[in-house]
Design a protein around this motif. Sequence first.
Motif, PDB file in Angstrom:
ATOM      1  N   PRO A   1     114.276   4.024  -2.706  1.00 28.11           N
ATOM      2  CA  PRO A   1     114.002   4.324  -1.301  1.00 28.11           C
ATOM      3  C   PRO A   1     113.779   3.023  -0.527  1.00 28.11           C
ATOM      4  O   PRO A   1     113.275   2.042  -1.075  1.00 28.11           O
ATOM      5  N   TYR A   2     114.138   3.019   0.735  1.00 24.95           N
ATOM      6  CA  TYR A   2     113.938   1.835   1.573  1.00 24.95           C
ATOM      7  C   TYR A   2     113.065   2.224   2.759  1.00 24.95           C
ATOM      8  O   TYR A   2     113.544   2.504   3.851  1.00 24.95           O
ATOM      9  N   LEU A   3     111.773   2.261   2.478  1.00 27.41           N
ATOM     10  CA  LEU A   3     110.764   2.657   3.462  1.00 27.41           C
ATOM     11  C   LEU A   3     109.667   1.597   3.471  1.00 27.41           C
ATOM     12  O   LEU A   3     108.998   1.382   2.446  1.00 27.41           O
ATOM     13  N   SER A   4     109.488   0.929   4.592  1.00 27.56           N
ATOM     14  CA  SER A   4     108.540  -0.184   4.638  1.00 27.56           C
ATOM     15  C   SER A   4     107.110   0.272   4.402  1.00 27.56           C
ATOM     16  O   SER A   4     106.293  -0.475   3.850  1.00 27.56           O
TER      17      SER A   4
ATOM     18  N   ASN B   1     105.846   9.351   9.362  1.00 27.14           N
ATOM     19  CA  ASN B   1     105.977   8.873  10.737  1.00 27.14           C
ATOM     20  C   ASN B   1     107.088   7.839  10.855  1.00 27.14           C
ATOM     21  O   ASN B   1     107.863   7.837  11.826  1.00 27.14           O
ATOM     22  N   GLU B   2     107.162   6.949   9.864  1.00 27.45           N
ATOM     23  CA  GLU B   2     108.239   5.950   9.870  1.00 27.45           C
ATOM     24  C   GLU B   2     109.606   6.625   9.835  1.00 27.45           C
ATOM     25  O   GLU B   2     110.519   6.263  10.584  1.00 27.45           O
ATOM     26  N   ALA B   3     109.742   7.610   8.950  1.00 29.19           N
ATOM     27  CA  ALA B   3     111.016   8.318   8.830  1.00 29.19           C
ATOM     28  C   ALA B   3     111.379   9.031  10.136  1.00 29.19           C
ATOM     29  O   ALA B   3     112.551   9.080  10.531  1.00 29.19           O
ATOM     30  N   ASP B   4     110.380   9.575  10.817  1.00 31.05           N
ATOM     31  CA  ASP B   4     110.620  10.295  12.068  1.00 31.05           C
ATOM     32  C   ASP B   4     111.005   9.357  13.206  1.00 31.05           C
ATOM     33  O   ASP B   4     111.787   9.740  14.094  1.00 31.05           O
TER      34      ASP B   4
ATOM     35  N   PRO C   1     118.320   5.406   8.881  1.00 29.47           N
ATOM     36  CA  PRO C   1     117.778   4.986   7.588  1.00 29.47           C
ATOM     37  C   PRO C   1     118.387   3.664   7.128  1.00 29.47           C
ATOM     38  O   PRO C   1     119.551   3.357   7.412  1.00 29.47           O
ATOM     39  N   VAL C   2     117.584   2.877   6.432  1.00 31.33           N
ATOM     40  CA  VAL C   2     118.090   1.680   5.755  1.00 31.33           C
ATOM     41  C   VAL C   2     118.762   2.130   4.464  1.00 31.33           C
ATOM     42  O   VAL C   2     118.226   2.981   3.749  1.00 31.33           O
ATOM     43  N   HIS C   3     119.924   1.590   4.171  1.00 28.71           N
ATOM     44  CA  HIS C   3     120.623   2.029   2.957  1.00 28.71           C
ATOM     45  C   HIS C   3     121.370   0.866   2.323  1.00 28.71           C
ATOM     46  O   HIS C   3     122.031   0.085   3.012  1.00 28.71           O
TER      47      HIS C   3
END
Length: 341
Positions: A54-57, A232-235, A240-242
């Motif tokens: 996953p690429y979620l800061s 919240n970040e995803a929203d 998306p970063v991929h």
Amino acid sequence: MLTNPTFRSVEGAYLALLRLATEEHEHHIAARGNDAREVIGVGFRLPDPRQRLPYLSQRKANPIFQYAEALWYLAGRRDLEMISYYAPTMRSSSSDGVNLGGSAYGHTLFTPAEGDTVSRFDRVLGLLRTETDSKRGYLPVFSAAELAISDNPDMACLAGLHLLARGGRLHMVCSMRANDLDCGLLSDVFSFTMIQEYAAIQLGLELGTYTHFIGSAHVNDRNAARVKRVLNEADCRRAPVHFQFPAMPDNTTATTVADVLEHEEALRRNEIRYSTQLIQKLDMDPYWQQAVLLFEVYRQIQHDEAVAVDPDILAALHPGLRWLVGHRWTACATALGGGAQ
């Protein structure tokens, strides 16, 4: 309610399950003092199991631990010494301070049981080589004997892995008795899809789908704040970063795993320091050199207490891995100019 939706990568599945357990949970449980929100009997499918990161800061996934754990499994190990270097909290799950029990899935899968000469994994591969369309390629991990251990600190969450060869591709179905959606799911999917890809190579098959089923899917209340930040970040993000994760080399064997772990041990014990040039000269496919690069990054963070990791090492990493370490460790972000690139 989710049943078996399909996602491009593990990130989509992770976010969907977090949202489900947070916003539509069925139960509030307190097993062994861990308050959590729970949904029962959920799952998902990945058409391309290689998209395992996953690429979620806000989540700050740890690819160094994930590679270490996957290799620890593939080598059939259960020693605490190696894996606790990357995840010190795992020490509390060991009953003797030396080995892990139920969570040492690789030991169960890849090491022959006492009195046997063939591992469960090799026995199933032998079956799939000789029996077309077999439904019997199931690798049990959870054992009923674990329930007989009073106050067992380390009971297997993985019930088993089901390998299914169909149409020249190796599919896998994973059954979990329980999954901590915020902490355990990402590492589990990374390692289990690595095992699936490794098995496909040994059988000479293409990689098929990965399906993940969970009995108790839960989010611990103590992690609720982070889960909220992740959602919240995803929203809020525009897109998306991929990064496309590469394929495991088709010449990967148990010897390959042992060779990578030989370098891992030397770096973990701070017996060697690697430059990018030295790693690129190793007799090892560039795919596995990426793991050695990650272990060198961690050596610098742990042993050198580096303020900034060697930028040449970071530059040699796959862009997705560089993004992840840059968002997790300040020493990597500093070397990248204040942020992941």
